[in-house]
Scaffold this motif. Sequence first.
Motif, mmCIF file in Angstrom:
data_model
loop_
_atom_site.group_PDB
_atom_site.id
_atom_site.type_symbol
_atom_site.label_atom_id
_atom_site.label_comp_id
_atom_site.label_asym_id
_atom_site.label_seq_id
_atom_site.Cartn_x
_atom_site.Cartn_y
_atom_site.Cartn_z
ATOM 1 N N VAL A 1 -4.364 4.774 -2.472
ATOM 2 C CA VAL A 1 -4.647 3.485 -3.092
ATOM 3 C C VAL A 1 -6.133 3.350 -3.384
ATOM 4 O O VAL A 1 -6.959 4.066 -2.835
ATOM 5 N N VAL A 2 -6.461 2.404 -4.265
ATOM 6 C CA VAL A 2 -7.855 2.092 -4.554
ATOM 7 C C VAL A 2 -8.379 1.228 -3.405
ATOM 8 O O VAL A 2 -7.752 0.244 -3.022
ATOM 9 N N ASP B 1 4.158 2.054 -14.934
ATOM 10 C CA ASP B 1 3.944 1.311 -13.703
ATOM 11 C C ASP B 1 2.465 0.955 -13.589
ATOM 12 O O ASP B 1 1.597 1.710 -14.014
ATOM 13 N N SER B 2 2.195 -0.183 -12.991
ATOM 14 C CA SER B 2 0.811 -0.537 -12.711
ATOM 15 C C SER B 2 0.783 -1.456 -11.497
ATOM 16 O O SER B 2 1.784 -2.049 -11.118
ATOM 17 N N ALA C 1 3.327 7.527 -6.903
ATOM 18 C CA ALA C 1 4.778 7.556 -7.094
ATOM 19 C C ALA C 1 5.503 6.804 -5.976
ATOM 20 O O ALA C 1 6.574 6.257 -6.193
ATOM 21 N N ALA C 2 4.901 6.790 -4.790
ATOM 22 C CA ALA C 2 5.495 6.075 -3.666
ATOM 23 C C ALA C 2 4.385 5.621 -2.729
ATOM 24 O O ALA C 2 3.323 6.240 -2.678
ATOM 25 N N TYR C 3 4.657 4.570 -1.993
ATOM 26 C CA TYR C 3 3.713 4.092 -0.992
ATOM 27 C C TYR C 3 4.227 4.506 0.378
ATOM 28 O O TYR C 3 5.375 4.273 0.714
ATOM 29 N N ASP C 4 3.379 5.125 1.160
ATOM 30 C CA ASP C 4 3.786 5.556 2.495
ATOM 31 C C ASP C 4 2.675 5.290 3.510
ATOM 32 O O ASP C 4 2.500 6.039 4.464
ATOM 33 N N ASP C 5 1.914 4.224 3.269
ATOM 34 C CA ASP C 5 0.802 3.832 4.125
ATOM 35 C C ASP C 5 -0.317 4.871 4.170
ATOM 36 O O ASP C 5 -1.097 4.903 5.120
ATOM 37 N N GLU D 1 14.386 2.473 -13.155
ATOM 38 C CA GLU D 1 13.929 3.848 -13.298
ATOM 39 C C GLU D 1 12.639 3.875 -14.097
ATOM 40 O O GLU D 1 12.619 4.311 -15.237
ATOM 41 N N THR D 2 11.573 3.384 -13.486
ATOM 42 C CA THR D 2 10.300 3.355 -14.198
ATOM 43 C C THR D 2 9.335 4.413 -13.709
ATOM 44 O O THR D 2 8.386 4.732 -14.382
#
Length: 136
Positions: free
Chosen positions: A67-68, A18-19, A58-62, A11-12
């Motif tokens: 993103v950088v 997060d990084s 918070a989440a990756y969804d393509d 639960e981070t």
Amino acid sequence: MDDARREPVLETRGKGDDSLRLIVRDLDLSCLIGLHDRERGKPQRLRVNMEVTVRPPAAYDDDFARVVDYSAVLKRVREAAAGSEVLLLETLADRIVRLCFAEPRVLAVIVRIEKLDRYADLAGLGIELERRRPGI
């Protein structure tokens, strides 16, 4: 199910700890750099290694916008070196760090730059600069 047998849950998210690290390894460039006339007569080969720590979404969804853009980061680094006529590796590293911090999601940057041909008996000689965004 018994509490002792439950899988731990990470639960981070939302805690700010997060990084994500963007890693650039062994980027070879040439530029005019150096204190001495014998160094400044022609472009020198440099090797750049970087770690750019970014705040992930918070989440990756393509979704590319989340993103950088590392190709843009590389382009800026290449342009900084190509247009450089600085004396010190430290100055070039500082410029690269500042370019990275133009992206608001960047939290920290480590830049290592080595001169590859300065001494015949060394594979490289250089510096490493590490900076965190102020207030973080």
